[in-house]
Structures are given as C-alpha cells and as structure tokens.
Design an enzyme around this catalytic site. Sequence first.
Site, PDB file in Angstrom:
ATOM      1  N   GLU A  80     -54.166  24.573  16.085  1.00 16.22           N
ATOM      2  CA  GLU A  80     -55.454  24.624  15.250  1.00 16.22           C
ATOM      3  C   GLU A  80     -54.651  24.735  13.749  1.00 16.22           C
ATOM      4  O   GLU A  80     -55.634  25.082  12.496  1.00 16.22           O
ATOM      5  CB  GLU A  80     -56.473  25.896  15.714  1.00 16.22           C
ATOM      6  CG  GLU A  80     -56.805  25.387  16.999  1.00 16.22           C
ATOM      7  CD  GLU A  80     -58.227  26.297  17.224  1.00 16.22           C
ATOM      8  OE1 GLU A  80     -57.674  27.532  16.666  1.00 16.22           O
ATOM      9  OE2 GLU A  80     -59.308  26.236  17.975  1.00 16.22           O
ATOM     10  N   HIS A  82     -38.869  16.470  36.689  1.00 18.05           N
ATOM     11  CA  HIS A  82     -38.700  15.733  38.234  1.00 18.05           C
ATOM     12  C   HIS A  82     -40.200  15.121  38.071  1.00 18.05           C
ATOM     13  O   HIS A  82     -41.317  14.932  39.524  1.00 18.05           O
ATOM     14  CB  HIS A  82     -39.082  16.571  39.450  1.00 18.05           C
ATOM     15  CG  HIS A  82     -37.778  17.000  39.977  1.00 18.05           C
ATOM     16  ND1 HIS A  82     -37.001  16.307  40.934  1.00 18.05           N
ATOM     17  CD2 HIS A  82     -37.006  17.686  38.980  1.00 18.05           C
ATOM     18  CE1 HIS A  82     -35.870  17.658  41.321  1.00 18.05           C
ATOM     19  NE2 HIS A  82     -36.112  18.076  40.069  1.00 18.05           N
ATOM     20  N   LYS A  93     -69.817  22.724  18.206  1.00 19.49           N
ATOM     21  CA  LYS A  93     -70.007  24.291  18.946  1.00 19.49           C
ATOM     22  C   LYS A  93     -72.101  24.253  18.078  1.00 19.49           C
ATOM     23  O   LYS A  93     -72.555  24.494  19.311  1.00 19.49           O
ATOM     24  CB  LYS A  93     -69.686  25.625  17.828  1.00 19.49           C
ATOM     25  CG  LYS A  93     -68.442  25.893  18.871  1.00 19.49           C
ATOM     26  CD  LYS A  93     -68.355  27.320  17.660  1.00 19.49           C
ATOM     27  CE  LYS A  93     -66.621  27.265  17.852  1.00 19.49           C
ATOM     28  NZ  LYS A  93     -66.151  28.701  17.592  1.00 19.49           N
TER      29      LYS A  93
END
Lengths: 427, 427
Positions: free
Chosen positions: A271, A292, A403
């Site tokens: 951000e 792994h 938003k």
Amino acid sequence: MDIDIGNALDAVAAPGVSREYLDRLDRRVADAHERIERGMADDEFGYAALNLPERVDTAAIRDAVAPLADSEAVLTVGIGGSALGAATLTDALDTDGEAYYLDNVDPAQVSQLLDDLDLESTALNVVSRSGTTAETLANFLVVREAYADAGVDWTERTLVTTGDSGNLRDLADEHDLPVLPVPDGVPGRFSALSTVGLAPAAILGIDIESVVTGASAERESLSGSLYETPAYAYGAITYALAARGANVNVVMPYHETLETYAEWYAQLSAESLGKDGLGQTPVRALGATDQHSQLQLYRAGPNDKLVTFVHARDGPDVAIPSAELEGLDYLEGASLGELRDAEFEATEASLADVGLPNVRIEIERVDAASVGGLLYGMEAATVLAGELYGVETFTQPAVEWGKEVARDLLRGADALDETTSLRVTRE
Amino acid sequence: MDIDIGNALDAVAAPGVSREYLDRLDRRVADAHERIERGMADDEFGYAALNLPERVDTAAIRDAVAPLADSEAVLTVGIGGSALGAATLTDALDTDGEAYYLDNVDPAQVSQLLDDLDLESTALNVVSRSGTTAETLANFLVVREAYADAGVDWTERTLVTTGDSGNLRDLADEHDLPVLPVPDGVPGRFSALSTVGLAPAAILGIDIESVVTGASAERESLSGSLYETPAYAYGAITYALAARGANVNVVMPYHETLETYAEWYAQLSAESLGKDGLGQTPVRALGATDQHSQLQLYRAGPNDKLVTFVHARDGPDVAIPSAELEGLDYLEGASLGELRDAEFEATEASLADVGLPNVRIEIERVDAASVGGLLYGMEAATVLAGELYGVETFTQPAVEWGKEVARDLLRGADALDETTSLRVTRE
C-alpha cells in the site's frame, strides 16, 4: 534488528548492487533522512507514525482494557491495518488467552467462529478509524447480535478504537463503552505501535511497554547513513534491487510465529510503495516449510526476486530423541532449532550460489522488544524507500474506486462494463 | 470448475492475449493433450497422478483409518506435498474434529502444540514417501516421545503413509501399525487425491468418496481444446500471460476456508514450472481481506501480474442486522455473502479497469465434490502448462543442493563460501 545485505551485492547476485552505487545512494539516503526527520518534527501525516514510540500512551491503553482483563479470548473486528499489526503481535508473542480476528466478510467463517467462541469470556475489540468501514461494521452488527442471542451484555465486553467521529464513536458514546483514539496522522498500515496494535495485545497479557521500548531503540538508531541504520539499509537495498529487476520481494521468516509478520509487512510495502507503476510484489513465505514448496522456483526460476530472510539468533529449543535411524545419522544429538538453523543457512547459501539476491534480517529472539524493534525498523525502511522511489508513501488512492463500485452494486446498480467474458465450462 | 478468461484478453488487459493467438495456441493444446493422454495410459511418472480418481482405493483408506475413527483431532507430521493436500481438504471442508499439521521444524511451535493437544484422543498421521525426510522424522521422534511421556501408547494411535521401504516402513512393520502406500508415479505435490491427502480427511469425517467423484468429473472433461476444458483454459492462459510479462500469479480465493488451497496451488505451480528460468511466482492472497492490503499494488503497481480469483456461486449466508447507521444505507437488508460478492465483482472490475489481466475460476460451492474437482483441474492445468513451457514438470532438482548442505552443516562442516557479508547493526 540487524541486517546483512552482503548477498545483495553484485559480487554475489544478479541483479545485484555495486558498492560504488551504494556509496552514491547513501548521499540520497542522507537527504531522505533529513526529510523524514523534518516530517517527524512537524508531525506531518504519515511521518507522525515514526514518533509513536515516544507518543503512545501505554498507561491509557492499560486503563481502557482493564475492564476486559479477565477475558480468555479477544475477538478483534477490523480489516487491513486495523487487524494486521495486532495480529502480528499476538501471533508472534506468548499470550495468556486466544486472539481471533474477523478481518474478512465470509459468512461461513463468521458462523463457525461464533459457534466456537464462549462469548461470556470473550472481549470484543472493534477497530475502524472512520467508523464506517463496511466489512467491519457489518461484522460488528452480526457479532453484537450473537452476544445478545447468547444472553451476554455486549456493552460490558466491548472496547472500541476509532477516530473522533463516525458511527463507532457515536455507538461508544451512546453505550458508554471504553474507547481508545486512533492517533492523528497515522495511516492504518503504520498503526501497529499505537492503540490499534497494542490494545488487544495488552488484554492478552503481552508486555506492550517492552514492545514500545524495542521500537524506541530502533528509532534512536535512525541516522543519515544506510551503513549505520539497519532500517535504511533495508529500504535502500529493496529500492536498488527493484530498479534492477527484482520485482518480487519474498519475505521468509524462519519462525512459525512470525508468519503473520510477513502478512503485515506485505500490506505495509504494497500500500505504501505500489504506485505510479512501481513497487515490489511482497510474497509471504515461511522457512523451513516453503523450502519444500517454493525453493525450486526461487533457485531455478526467473531472477526477478529478492528473498528477505528473518531469523532470530536465540530462542527455545527441543532436543531430537535419539533413534539411530538409517541415513539420518546427522540428526543424532541435534535439536529442532539446530536443524532449522542449518536449513536456513543452507537455503541462504543455495540462493547465493545461483546469484539470487537475498538479505538477512536478524533479531535477538522472538520477544516483545525485538518484535517492537522489527516493526518500527520495517516502517522506517518503507518510509525511506518511498522517499527514494519518489512516491506518496502514505496514501492509497487505488483502493477507493472498487469500494464505490461495491457500494453501487449493493444499491442495485447494473453489472459493470469494464469486464469481458470468455467462459469455458465442463461439458 | 468453470473458468472465465475474458479479462485476460487483449481487449481488456495489457499484457493480454488475442483471440487469434488463443486459436493458434489451441492447436498446441491438442498436441499436449495427446501427450498427456499417452502418459496417463502408460502410467508414466507424474502423468499417473491424473489417473488417481480412477485408481485411488477409498475403501482401503477407510479400513486403515478405522482404528482411529474415535479421534477428536488428527496431527499430521509431514512437509510440502505430504501436508498441503490434506490441509487443503481439512481447512476447506467441514470436519468433525480438529486438524493440525507439523510441517515445519520450529521448536516453539512443536512445544506449544504438544502442550495444547490431548494426545489420548489425537490420531498421529506420519507421512513421508521416502521415510527419510529430515524434518518429518525429527518431528515424529519428538511427538512419539511426547505420547510416551503422556502415558499414551503411540502405536495405538498412529497411521503411517509411506513408500515400500525406508525408516517409516520399517517402523510400521516393527510396531504393526496401519500403513497406507504412497502411490507409485505420483510426486508429492500431485498427491492430494491419493492416500496422502485423503487419509486425514477420512479420519475427520470428510466425504472422501465425493472428493474423488468431483475429481473424476473433472477428469472426464479433459479434451483436446482449451475452449472445452476449463483446466486447459487455465493452463494455457497462465502460460500465454507469463510469456507476455505476467511474472506473478496472484491466487485470490474469496472464501476464508480456501486460503490453504492457495498455498497448495503455490507449491504445485512453483515446483512444477519453476525451471529453466521460467515459471510464474505464485502469490497467495485472500479476498476480501487483501483488498485492504494488496489491491493498491495490483491496481497501481507494475503490470507484471495475473490475478486468479476463486469464487463459489453458492454457499451459507448470514444476514446483516439492521442498524440504520449513517452512510451505511447500502448494508440495510444485505447479507455478508452479498457484501462479499459485491466486493469480489468490484475488485474484478477495478483490475479490468486498469488493464490488469485477471481470471475467474468458479465452483458451485465449497463442498467435497467441488473442491475435488478444483484440485484435479489445477493439477491438469499445471501439467498442460508444463507441456507448453517445455519443462520437466514432475521433478524438483533445485531443492536437493540445499538439503545436502544442511546435512553437511549438521555433521560439522565449515561455514559456506557462497555468501558474502555486509552487516549493518544498531549503534
């Protein structure tokens, strides 16, 4: 924290940074440090976060959480910076209760969690600077109803951390709830060392004063040279490597309890620096587990990565019982910690061996002071990197668009025309 | 699973893929499909994994776990592919007990876990194909001692999944433990739909037969065209985008319980395709949470990413209680699921809006059959991508070097000369 950037030099790595370039960059670091100090002195937006170790009022936090001190668990309702700093502390450090976070909107998760929790002994910690964050308010309304359904007075168990106005402030006033202020000038992702990060930790018995002391020591170390300031050395080397093609920054702690720290840093970096077409993509990894899983790619894939190891020099250990197993002679007499450290050093060497830049961040042990220092150091590193990139470190403008669209969709707006469809379905 | 690749076309995205290129690529997909079918028919190493839905013996798994059916928890000791497939299933699906995984070597974690667990009611599931994996054997020895210290006969509570020979096989024979075979020709990261992934799920009451049925349906859908095979559409589009500069593949489920799925895919992709300087870096993200953490970077940072959304069309939901909060009118009458879905669609559109390629993988709901199909589909997608890249999909040679170095370090070898040091410490 200490840092070793030797494996990011061009003597080892490609992309790598030359000593001559670092010396030239150090002059820009001196200028950036002046800018940062000025911002701190004037309590400018964002820079003010670096003053938190001197400003945060731990006594006020202790007072506010006192009514909840008997809680066996803390449920924090908050998202992004309102959750990640606290979660980093409660996951990294020993607690005398359980910490839960509702930092998503997921009906299955909410139902499961509310079924499992004994709400009678669970403190509810609601965090939103604006007091209007949709996910947080929606979850809070659901949780509040669950308390009521369980016959528990939620007003007796709730702490609110919010700004001077908004829905949450109104609610706190109406029900006379304990309320902590979100400090001015501190973006959410820089709020770990404020009320936002420290309150849930305090309820769960974490020594928040030591967290702050550790951060203060790191703050004292800020100087005008990357060669004398571990935080600036990290900010500078990430910047220099990104400019040379290391688009990815793999953050790989070798301690299970620091996994959330990697999440926290990923927000801080993404951000703050993901702007103007710039910014490394933070990748959260975990040693030794991801050896792994991801090491094949790091060693043999594209050289577009920096790997940042995080390692504590000291800590608890567990002996491996003797068993004389075939082919496992090297485990005889060893401990889990020794095995982990050998794997860490081997992985570091295995990346250096193929010229993949890597950096080692070391703390003394995973304790309150060291973790406080680590968080502060990474915040200072990110602010320094922002100065070097020349971006607006403390804003997040690209989050707003989505938003608004989500709000419109919930209000019944039509589907969006930004997207195109090419569907492939099973016969 | 279904897939929508519309937002990865060059009409929307840059980098993006043209329809003409896809048509040409489809001819290579047909050839690759022939190669894959031949590998499956001959049970060749790796390709054999795609036969698992027809080959796995769920009845034998049920028999082997029957003595442990009363367990309230399962502790799996295994690392990488020996843990991630099982963890994906037990995290995604409802279970009638708790699943724990020791898939790291971390003394603090091991001590904490053994303190917390009631070993009397905990099944111990030890998984290692070779029976010599250092982390797994070391953890097993520690856990076995803890059972003994707690006065619990570990041989009554242990299931072993391993190959035909090795330490674990010897131990199982010596103590007459139930043992399940790791199937031949199946690399660890492709073993989710075998004994390795299904046994712990079975102990915890998951409908493993439905997992396999879902995988079978996906297997039936494999055909010679990406336009008719969702798995191949995904493999082809990731390959084409990587070739055009999308070095990062962000895997972003919008369901909390699919977070581990993203970890599983990250291993599958990184170890299979991270070779010869190729391979996307998988990034594990989570919607809606990471909208408040990573979206700024995805929207405004470098266009070097593909974002892969994973979304279920249906599922449980929770109504948001009415509260008439200021500025939150759009939450009135809505549910958490509707809020989540609106955020998902808005995020998808917000990336399309700036031309960042993104793909939507959809399943019906997060249940056994759909998740089985999803895992199989992603395995087939990865095998197809490996054919297109021209890499050796089923090996992981770059992991070995570090293992040997770690062994040598534990045997007392000197420090390594691959690394260089430039330390910056606090004053």
